[in-house]
Write an enzyme that holds these catalytic residues in place. Structure first.
Site, PDB file in Angstrom:
ATOM      1  N   GLN B 126       0.856  -1.175   0.000  1.00  0.00           N
ATOM      2  CA  GLN B 126       0.000   0.000   0.000  1.00  0.00           C
ATOM      3  C   GLN B 126       0.898   1.232   0.000  1.00  0.00           C
ATOM      4  OE1 GLN B 126      -3.052  -0.359   3.019  1.00  0.00           O
ATOM      5  NE2 GLN B 126      -2.935   1.811   3.417  1.00  0.00           N
ATOM      6  N   SER B 129       0.451   6.912   2.471  1.00  0.00           N
ATOM      7  CA  SER B 129       1.048   7.970   3.295  1.00  0.00           C
ATOM      8  C   SER B 129       2.282   8.571   2.634  1.00  0.00           C
ATOM      9  CB  SER B 129       1.458   7.406   4.655  1.00  0.00           C
ATOM     10  OG  SER B 129       0.337   6.953   5.355  1.00  0.00           O
ATOM     11  N   SER B 161       3.428  -0.911   4.002  1.00  0.00           N
ATOM     12  CA  SER B 161       3.539  -2.280   4.505  1.00  0.00           C
ATOM     13  C   SER B 161       3.842  -3.239   3.360  1.00  0.00           C
ATOM     14  CB  SER B 161       2.234  -2.701   5.183  1.00  0.00           C
ATOM     15  OG  SER B 161       2.001  -1.881   6.293  1.00  0.00           O
ATOM     16  N   GLU B 244     -10.965  -1.891   5.247  1.00  0.00           N
ATOM     17  CA  GLU B 244      -9.800  -2.188   6.069  1.00  0.00           C
ATOM     18  C   GLU B 244     -10.126  -2.087   7.547  1.00  0.00           C
ATOM     19  OE1 GLU B 244      -5.132  -0.930   6.527  1.00  0.00           O
ATOM     20  OE2 GLU B 244      -6.455   0.493   5.555  1.00  0.00           O
ATOM     21  N   SER B 369      -5.113   6.716  12.354  1.00  0.00           N
ATOM     22  CA  SER B 369      -4.878   6.703  13.791  1.00  0.00           C
ATOM     23  C   SER B 369      -6.215   6.748  14.547  1.00  0.00           C
ATOM     24  CB  SER B 369      -4.015   7.895  14.206  1.00  0.00           C
ATOM     25  OG  SER B 369      -4.772   9.084  14.143  1.00  0.00           O
ATOM     26  N   ASN B 370      -6.186   6.253  15.782  1.00  0.00           N
ATOM     27  CA  ASN B 370      -7.429   6.223  16.562  1.00  0.00           C
ATOM     28  C   ASN B 370      -7.941   7.629  16.863  1.00  0.00           C
ATOM     29  OD1 ASN B 370      -7.083   3.501  16.411  1.00  0.00           O
ATOM     30  ND2 ASN B 370      -7.314   3.128  18.613  1.00  0.00           N
ATOM     31  N   GLU B 371      -7.024   8.611  16.879  1.00  0.00           N
ATOM     32  CA  GLU B 371      -7.480   9.992  17.080  1.00  0.00           C
ATOM     33  C   GLU B 371      -8.349  10.415  15.893  1.00  0.00           C
ATOM     34  OE1 GLU B 371      -4.433   8.900  17.670  1.00  0.00           O
ATOM     35  OE2 GLU B 371      -4.398   9.181  19.843  1.00  0.00           O
TER      36      GLU B 371
END
Lengths: 345, 387
Positions: B126, B129, B161, B244, B369-371
């Site tokens: 992937q 980013s 990844s 995902e 991210s969880n944020e």
């Protein structure tokens, strides 16, 4: 495998949610509190009209013969509204127990199913009896024997609760007409229903607190913006919603599995109670925090839900008891992904 | 609500179980992020799976699948993790890009990419980013300049990844040089061995090289490699991210097997452990079960024609935090031996909990991210103002 409610189940829940949205808003609660009455008789009459009293009573005993999974969303709605009247304890717990112990023509059962009276239950799992003063009959328990008595004969001792809508009593005299002996299985099933529907109410309470806090955070301005635009607030509330979303599937699976009455279904009910307690604990406290100083005031409605959540957390078994029931399944039964929906064979 | 498997589903489970028993390698494979050898061993496993038509059971038969629904896929995953079969080296391809290709790809693109993906012939990385576009993914700067029938790609991708050993990558590129933010982006595939591509491995905290930087300098790919329309890249990307985070990245079975091992670890050490440890172990089991029930519920809804929504973000927060808690409990049970590597003579019974703990710390970061997930929940689900 189909983990969805039926259209009928969703429709029935919508009807109850609608009724409570119309008749059980915080302003209604405050009015009832000021009146010093046990119940809002008009609201209770609306609930009785829906014919829900016998929802879990078998058809051959005069009920609708439905299952806990048909009632679970209704109990959730009752929690969401902090309903004062005993819909859950009467229709969800006491009447199916009574129906399991007496013939269809027993006068207490027929009157209760007709909505003329409610039945309170002095279950050994709870140190007090809810709604005993407004009940037409009280079921008491000695060992595995169930007796029938009345509020007048029982010598009610009022035990005031911080929740103004929980009317709790202890009984000076538990003796009465013997209804049934060897009732342990029926009493165990009543306990399971009590715990399950307490969990459902707490999920409703948690969602209500998130909704109240969201409404406030959209309105309340600080530093020139709604406080709900700040991540500190967003993340608190998102964390609550995650807890709620992961309590719900456990609750619904527990409701579907309750009739199995085995180690697996009991563990699932206890898991639901623990998860719902956690969600309600976090959401009630977060809602107060999001409201700031107003959250600590009597004027803001969150405290009604906080007090109900505190009560239900240990009603029908506290966390330690329910963790032990989960342990009884986890430590003795096979584990792994293939056993998610397992039954005791 | 009917929480029972059909006879057909039970029979399917047994088929998978039998096949896994006969085919799963007896010894664990070397990690695919460790070496070319480990990577190729996993590629061989993908080939074996595909030959048994177990590679992607939800895919249509035409692409090597079985055309099964998501509930059946969950059963497959349960048996897969139960058998402790190798991790899926091509998960970026089969779980993320695959479903997106089926939704947005042309017939020619599906024929070109899906069979090679299913067989492991092409393993995917992937490339979303960039150094300046992490949580703020719409800040992507890498460009794709149209030149006749080709695109010419330039830019710097990072945290890719599998990119160290993989064959292909799918990335987000700015096709409209004058565009800003999420407009003017396109999703484009490129071979990782194409002229102008330089892959620089990044060592992780566990010492493996699971991800890499990718430098692209005038990399020429056919316009055929663009998925969807020009400028549609962002919305396709978000659809992929939905798969995902939502369903396919982390099977519930993975955590249920971990919870089972945690209970076994606890039981083996019970005599010397405080009561609080039992409660943490029970919590791990309950959370793994809750996750499984939630995914079954979502799968039921999707099978009946529903769409995946904000539960993608909800799920991602839940499993990533559960994973950390579960591993922390395991480390607490192991006590002073938790720090030992597998080579240590005293490491018997320690298992892979420490590696798993390190990896669990990546969970709240990758796949958004969880944020960012909490922002999404607050804004899209709860309706709080964006600013």
């Amino acid at each position: 495998m189909d983990f969805r409610f039926t259209e009928e189940q969703d429709m029935m829940a919508d009807v109850v949610r609608g009724l409570l949205a119309d008749h059980c808003q915080p302003a209604d609660l405050r009015r009832l509190m000021a009146s010093n009455e046990a119940r809002d008789s008009a609201r209770w009459a609306h609930i009785v009209e829906l014919g829900l009293g016998g929802i879990l009573v078998p058809e051959d005993k005069g009920g609708l013969g439905l299952a806990p999974v048909d009632f679970v969303q209704l109990a959730e709605a009752a929690g969401y509204a902090a309903l004062p009247e005993p819909l859950v304890e009467n229709a969800g717990v006491a009447l199916p127990l009574l129906a399991a112990l007496v013939p269809a023509d027993h006068p207490v059962l027929t009157r209760a199913l007709a909505g003329e009276i409610t039945v309170a239950l002095a279950h050994p799992a709870n140190p007090m009896v809810a709604d005993a003063d407004s009940a037409g009959a009280i079921l008491t328990v000695a060992g595995d024997t169930v007796h029938l008595t009345t509020p007048e004969a029982a010598g009610l001792v009022h035990q005031p609760s911080s929740d103004p809508f929980r009317r709790l009593h202890t009984l000076a005299n538990v003796a009465g007409e013997t209804l049934a002996t060897g009732a342990q299985p029926a009493l165990d099933a009543a306990f399971d229903r009590g715990a399950l529907f307490a969990a459902a109410q707490m999920v409703g309470i948690a969602q209500r607190c998130v909704d109240l806090a969201v409404d406030y955070a959209k309105e309340r301005q600080q530093f020139g913006k709604p406080i709900g635009s700040y991540q500190a607030i967003k993340h608190h509330l998102a964390t609550c919603q995650v807890k709620i979303e992961f309590a719900r599937p456990v609750l619904y699976a527990a409701a579907a599995d309750l009739p199995n009455g085995d180690l697996h279904s009991r563990a699932r009910i206890s898991q639901a109670k623990l998860a719902a307690t956690e969600a309600a604990d976090l959401a009630t406290r977060t809602a107060i925090q999001v409201h700031g100083a107003m959250g600590y005031s009597w004027e803001v409605d969150v405290h009604f839900f906080l007090k109900r959540a505190v009560a239900l957390a240990s009603w029908w078994g506290d966390a330690a008891l329910h963790r032990d029931r989960v342990a009884a399944r986890v430590m003795t039964q096979p584990l792994g992904p293939e056993f998610t929906f397992a039954r005791e064979s | 609500m009917k929480l029972d498997y059909t006879d057909e589903q039970n029979a399917f489970r047994m088929d998978v179980r039998d096949w896994m028993q006969a085919n799963v390698p007896a010894a664990p494979l070397v990690s695919f992020d460790h070496s070319r050898e480990g990577f190729e061993a996993h590629r061989d496993w993908e080939r074996t799976l595909n030959e048994g038509r177990w590679g992607m059971v939800t895919w249509p038969e035409a692409y090597g699948g079985r055309g099964l629904d998501l509930v059946t896929w969950l059963i497959f995953e349960e048996e897969y993790y139960r058998a402790e079969a190798p991790l899926r080296v091509n998960q970026n391809g089969i779980f993320l890009l695959g479903p997106t290709l089926m939704e947005y790809g042309s017939d020619e693109q599906k024929a070109r990419f899906l069979p090679a993906m299913a067989s492991g012939e092409e393993i995917w990385a992937q490339a979303w980013s960039e150094p300046q576009a992490g949580s703020d993914l719409a800040a992507v700067r890498a460009t794709a300049r149209r030149d006749g029938d080709d695109y010419v790609l330039s830019g710097h991708k990072i945290w890719s990844s599998r990119a160290v050993f993989a064959d292909m990558a799918f990335g987000l590129f700015r096709t409209d040089p004058d565009s800003e933010r999420h407009k003017g982006l396109s999703l484009i595939f490129f071979p990782l061995d194409a002229p102008g591509v330089k892959v620089q491995p990044i060592a992780q905290i566990d010492g493996e090289t699971g991800f890499a930087e990718i430098f692209l300098e005038d990399v020429r790919v056919p316009a055929f490699n663009r998925l969807g329309d020009e400028g549609q890249g962002w919305s396709i990307c978000m659809a992929t991210a939905g798969f995902e985070r939502g369903l396919m990245l982390r099977s519930p079975a993975r955590f249920q097997v971990a919870a089972k091992k945690l209970v076994e670890l606890y039981q083996a050490n019970e005599a010397r452990l405080p009561a609080a440890t039992r409660d943490a172990v029970l919590q791990a089991w309950m959370e793994a079960e809750a996750y499984a029930l939630s995914i079954y519920r979502t799968a039921s809804r999707l099978v009946a024609g529903g769409q995946i929504g904000s539960e993608a973000s909800i799920n991602k927060i839940f499993w990533s935090e559960m994973d950390i808690a579960m591993h922390r409990t395991a480390l607490a049970i192991l006590g002073a031996r938790a720090e030992l590597t597998r080579d240590a003579p005293e490491a018997a019974g320690v298992g892979r909990w420490l590696d798993g703990f390190f990896f669990s710390l990546a969970g709240p970061i990758y796949a958004g991210s969880n944020e960012i997930q909490r922002n999404i929940i607050a804004e899209r689900m709860l309706g709080l103002p964006r600013r």
